[in-house]
Design an enzyme around this catalytic site. Structure first.
Site, PDB file in Angstrom:
ATOM      1  N   LYS A  44     -18.421  26.247  38.418  1.00  0.00           N
ATOM      2  CA  LYS A  44     -19.215  27.435  38.086  1.00  0.00           C
ATOM      3  C   LYS A  44     -18.442  28.535  38.853  1.00  0.00           C
ATOM      4  O   LYS A  44     -18.592  29.724  38.221  1.00  0.00           O
ATOM      5  CB  LYS A  44     -20.448  27.350  38.318  1.00  0.00           C
ATOM      6  N   LYS A  77     -12.082  26.703  49.824  1.00  0.00           N
ATOM      7  CA  LYS A  77     -12.571  28.202  49.725  1.00  0.00           C
ATOM      8  C   LYS A  77     -12.094  29.305  50.635  1.00  0.00           C
ATOM      9  O   LYS A  77     -12.106  30.450  50.329  1.00  0.00           O
ATOM     10  CB  LYS A  77     -14.242  28.179  49.898  1.00  0.00           C
ATOM     11  N   LYS A 112     -11.371  20.253  39.564  1.00  0.00           N
ATOM     12  CA  LYS A 112     -12.720  19.881  38.994  1.00  0.00           C
ATOM     13  C   LYS A 112     -13.165  21.152  38.232  1.00  0.00           C
ATOM     14  O   LYS A 112     -13.057  22.419  38.420  1.00  0.00           O
ATOM     15  CB  LYS A 112     -13.373  19.510  40.096  1.00  0.00           C
TER      16      LYS A 112
END
Ligand code: TYM
Length: 328
Positions: free
Chosen positions: A195, A111, A192
């Protein structure tokens, strides 16, 4: 009875990955465990969120828990921010954590990669997650594969506390599904399904309309061959679609291979879409009913009461052992 705790971030539309990897397992566990399930709103703000969008997402995720089968009379269903012990124990756990172990977290590395300014909340996220679990002394934490490392640091922090201040925390175990622990992205099987992926074609949202699901699956990337065969090394895209198929249809991998022998990907993808639609349609129907009923707030209030009652005594004991003067 064993205690179970888990949470999902309200940081975007929940995906089929969240459902297969986590939510459906929550539902299975609630019959014979004492369960605590929450929307981890405090975690969502470790990246910037628009307040109005966040509010909607929090309610949407809470309603999806119920629509998926979480029974708010059986399980404590609540919002993390309604139980202040999380934030408080989160701080105490932060002070036990080392910079080095936080720097090694894959989620933090992913991130923060390429970003000029990185929020400090993103860095200390694992300490808050450890607090989420430890404040209930949970035995089992149902999660997808990507959360394993967070469970490891939770156990490390629990052990560190136990060594310094005497045994108090249970060391929690991850509870990971055999099929679907890591559902991959539809446009790139090395990532993966997530969302927070900006390409909506990369994921199936739990609330996608049937025709959107059909379109996304027909466009899902596959290799140039035509054999429906489970081989994650050389056929990662088709293997990922087969994991979804297995979960949604109940057929085994072997049965799926036999069914599509010599038929190519077209028929397989078409049937897969129908199985996914059939899995999600009843959830979507219940979701609408729950949102329209206006009952959500009272379910969440009841859940927070139960969670607070379980968390407060443990937090008090942690503070006592660490040397705080407790209020009379
Ligand atoms: P989050 O919100 O990213 O995901 C929620 C759950 O869904 C699982 N999951 C997947 N499983 C299979 N395939 C996928 N593609 C996929 N994507 C997501 C995740 O493994 C997770 O179980 N840190 C957590 C939230 C959290 C938490 C907790 C979880 C905060 N405190 C305490 C358990 C206990 C997270 O970001 O999950």
């Amino acid at each position: 009875m064993k205690r179970v705790l888990s949470g999902i971030q309200p940081s975007g539309q929940l995906t089929l990955g969240n459902y297969i990897g986590a939510l459906q397992n929550f539902v299975k566990l609630q019959d014979d465990h004492e369960c605590f399930f929450m929307v981890v709103d405090l975690h969502a703000i470790t990246v910037p969120q628009d307040p109005a969008a966040l509010r909607e997402q929090i309610e949407s995720v809470a309603a999806l828990f119920i629509a998926s089968g979480i029974n708010p009379d059986k399980s404590a269903l609540f919002l993390q921010s309604h139980v202040t012990a999380h934030a408080e124990l989160g701080w105490l756990m932060t002070t036990l954590a080392y910079m080095g172990e936080l720097e090694r977290m894959t989620q933090f590395k992913e991130k923060s990669a390429g970003k000029e300014s990185i929020g400090a909340g993103l860095f200390v996220y694992p300490a808050l997650m450890a607090a989420d679990i430890l404040v209930y002394n949970a035995d089992l934490v149902p999660v997808g594969d990507d959360q394993k490392q967070h469970l490891e640091i939770t156990r490390d922090l629990a052990q560190r506390f136990n060594q310094r201040y005497g045994d108090l925390f249970t060391l929690p175990e991850p509870y990971i599904p055999k099929v679907g622990a890591r559902i991959m992205s539809l446009d790139d099987a090395s990532k993966k399904m997530s969302k927070s992926n900006p390409n909506p074609g990369s994921f199936i949202a739990m609330l996608d309309e049937p025709d959107v699901i059909r379109k996304k699956l027909s466009r899902a990337v596959t290799d140039s061959g035509r054999e429906v065969k489970y081989d994650p090394q050389s056929k990662p895209e088709v293997s990922n679609l087969m994991s979804i198929y297995t979960y949604c249809s109940g057929l085994s991998i072997g049965e799926i291979e036999a069914k599509y022998e010599g038929q190519g990907y077209g028929a397989f993808k078409k049937d897969l879409a129908e199985h996914v639609v059939a899995t999600l349609e009843p959830i979507q129907k219940r979701y609408k009913e729950i949102r329209e009923s206006g009952e959500l707030a009272s379910f969440l209030r009841k859940g927070a009461e139960r969670a607070n009652a379980a968390a407060e005594p443990l937090l008090r004991e942690v503070k006592r052992r660490m040397g705080f003067v407790l209020p009379e």
